[in-house]
Design a protein around this motif. Structure first.
Motif, short mmCIF file in Angstrom:
data_model
loop_
_atom_site.label_atom_id
_atom_site.label_comp_id
_atom_site.label_asym_id
_atom_site.label_seq_id
_atom_site.Cartn_x
_atom_site.Cartn_y
_atom_site.Cartn_z
N VAL A 125 -1.17 11.12 -0.70
CA VAL A 125 -0.28 10.33 0.16
C VAL A 125 -0.86 8.92 0.16
O VAL A 125 -2.04 8.73 0.45
N GLY A 126 -0.04 7.94 -0.17
CA GLY A 126 -0.47 6.55 -0.17
C GLY A 126 -0.03 5.85 1.10
O GLY A 126 1.11 6.02 1.55
N ALA A 127 -0.93 5.05 1.68
CA ALA A 127 -0.61 4.31 2.90
C ALA A 127 -1.28 2.93 2.84
O ALA A 127 -2.29 2.76 2.16
N TYR A 128 -0.69 1.99 3.58
CA TYR A 128 -1.15 0.60 3.58
C TYR A 128 -1.06 0.05 5.00
O TYR A 128 -0.22 0.48 5.78
N PRO A 129 -1.88 -0.95 5.32
CA PRO A 129 -1.75 -1.58 6.64
C PRO A 129 -0.39 -2.28 6.74
O PRO A 129 0.19 -2.67 5.73
N PRO A 130 0.10 -2.46 7.95
CA PRO A 130 1.37 -3.17 8.14
C PRO A 130 1.33 -4.54 7.47
O PRO A 130 0.32 -5.24 7.50
N GLY A 131 2.44 -4.89 6.81
CA GLY A 131 2.55 -6.17 6.13
C GLY A 131 2.06 -6.15 4.70
O GLY A 131 2.17 -7.15 3.99
N GLU A 132 1.51 -5.02 4.24
CA GLU A 132 0.98 -4.94 2.88
C GLU A 132 1.75 -3.92 2.04
O GLU A 132 1.22 -3.34 1.10
N GLU A 133 3.02 -3.71 2.38
CA GLU A 133 3.81 -2.67 1.73
C GLU A 133 4.35 -3.08 0.35
O GLU A 133 4.86 -2.24 -0.39
N GLN A 134 4.27 -4.35 -0.01
CA GLN A 134 4.75 -4.83 -1.31
C GLN A 134 3.55 -5.14 -2.21
O GLN A 134 3.35 -6.26 -2.64
N TRP A 135 2.77 -4.11 -2.52
CA TRP A 135 1.53 -4.29 -3.27
C TRP A 135 1.81 -4.59 -4.74
O TRP A 135 2.81 -4.15 -5.31
N ASP A 136 0.90 -5.33 -5.33
CA ASP A 136 0.95 -5.58 -6.77
C ASP A 136 0.08 -4.55 -7.48
O ASP A 136 -0.68 -3.82 -6.83
N THR A 137 0.21 -4.45 -8.78
CA THR A 137 -0.63 -3.56 -9.57
C THR A 137 -1.16 -4.37 -10.75
O THR A 137 -0.40 -4.72 -11.66
N LEU A 138 -2.43 -4.71 -10.70
CA LEU A 138 -3.07 -5.52 -11.73
C LEU A 138 -4.02 -4.65 -12.54
O LEU A 138 -4.67 -3.76 -12.00
N ARG A 139 -4.10 -4.96 -13.86
CA ARG A 139 -4.84 -4.09 -14.77
C ARG A 139 -6.08 -4.73 -15.37
O ARG A 139 -6.65 -4.22 -16.33
N GLY A 140 -6.53 -5.83 -14.80
CA GLY A 140 -7.77 -6.44 -15.27
C GLY A 140 -7.60 -7.41 -16.42
O GLY A 140 -8.56 -7.67 -17.15
N ARG A 141 -6.42 -8.00 -16.55
CA ARG A 141 -6.22 -9.02 -17.59
C ARG A 141 -6.88 -10.33 -17.13
O ARG A 141 -6.83 -10.66 -15.94
N PRO A 142 -7.49 -11.07 -18.04
CA PRO A 142 -8.18 -12.31 -17.65
C PRO A 142 -7.28 -13.29 -16.88
O PRO A 142 -7.75 -13.94 -15.95
N ASP A 143 -6.01 -13.37 -17.24
CA ASP A 143 -5.13 -14.32 -16.56
C ASP A 143 -4.75 -13.87 -15.14
O ASP A 143 -4.18 -14.64 -14.38
N ASP A 144 -5.10 -12.63 -14.76
CA ASP A 144 -4.85 -12.16 -13.38
C ASP A 144 -5.86 -12.74 -12.39
O ASP A 144 -5.55 -12.93 -11.21
N ARG A 145 -7.08 -12.97 -12.85
CA ARG A 145 -8.19 -13.22 -11.93
C ARG A 145 -8.06 -14.43 -11.01
O ARG A 145 -8.29 -14.28 -9.81
#
Length: 175
Positions: A125-145
């Motif tokens: 079950v995944g849960a997040y604090p209020p206001g953080e429901e639109q999470w991103d998913t980053l995979r460690g690309r250099p341009d993400d940092r």
């Protein structure tokens, strides 16, 4: 580091500090692993009630991605509802953590995580604090940092711990 907590169940808490590895930012905040946060047989409904009661609204039931990823704009809570798995936290050279039904893993923004092995019935079950429901998913690309580092630095700390509420490890150790 291991701690024992008193409550309706005996809970064991493990803390993992995972430093920036050059690819994944990880965090100065510890990952928290609650062993036996709920009775294994109580499953997803018990985890959802626990998270909701403690101010971390549950958002989904599924598994964990098999690739390294992290969220720059959300802290994440994974409650193991069924089965068991080995997760890798912190990137390729990070820590392997075995989890089973009833365990809860609280992952600070920036900490890489992936599912390595799992039973066929593994579900979280995944849960997040209020206001953080639109999470991103980053995979460690250099341009993400650069943007990810800036986003993580601005992210507020949660007001409560998804397992223990307004008191407990997250509130104590993340402040």
């Amino acid at each position: 580091m291991r701690h024992f907590l008193g409550a309706h169940l005996m809970r064991e808490l493990e803390e993992l500090l995972l430093a920036d590895d050059g690819v994944f930012p990880n965090s100065r905040l510890p990952v928290l692993v609650y062993r036996g946060a709920v009775k294994p047989e109580d499953g997803a409904p018990a985890l959802e009630r626990l998270f909701e009661r403690n101010g971390w609204p549950p958002k989904w039931r599924d598994t964990v991605f098999t690739f390294h990823h992290y969220h720059s704009n959300a802290h994440e809570c994974l409650g193991v509802a069924e089965g068991n798995a080995t997760l890798r936290l912190g990137g390729p050279s990070g820590a392997e953590v075995k989890v089973e039904a009833g365990d809860v893993v609280v992952i600070p923004a920036g900490v890489a995580h992936q599912r390595m092995l799992a039973s066929t019935d593994f579900m979280v079950v995944g849960a997040y604090p209020p206001g953080e429901e639109q999470w991103d998913t980053l995979r460690g690309r250099p341009d993400d940092r650069p943007k990810a580092d800036e986003t993580i630095a601005k992210l507020p700390l949660p007001e409560s711990d998804p397992v223990t509420g307004k008191t407990g490890a997250l509130v104590d150790r993340w402040r």
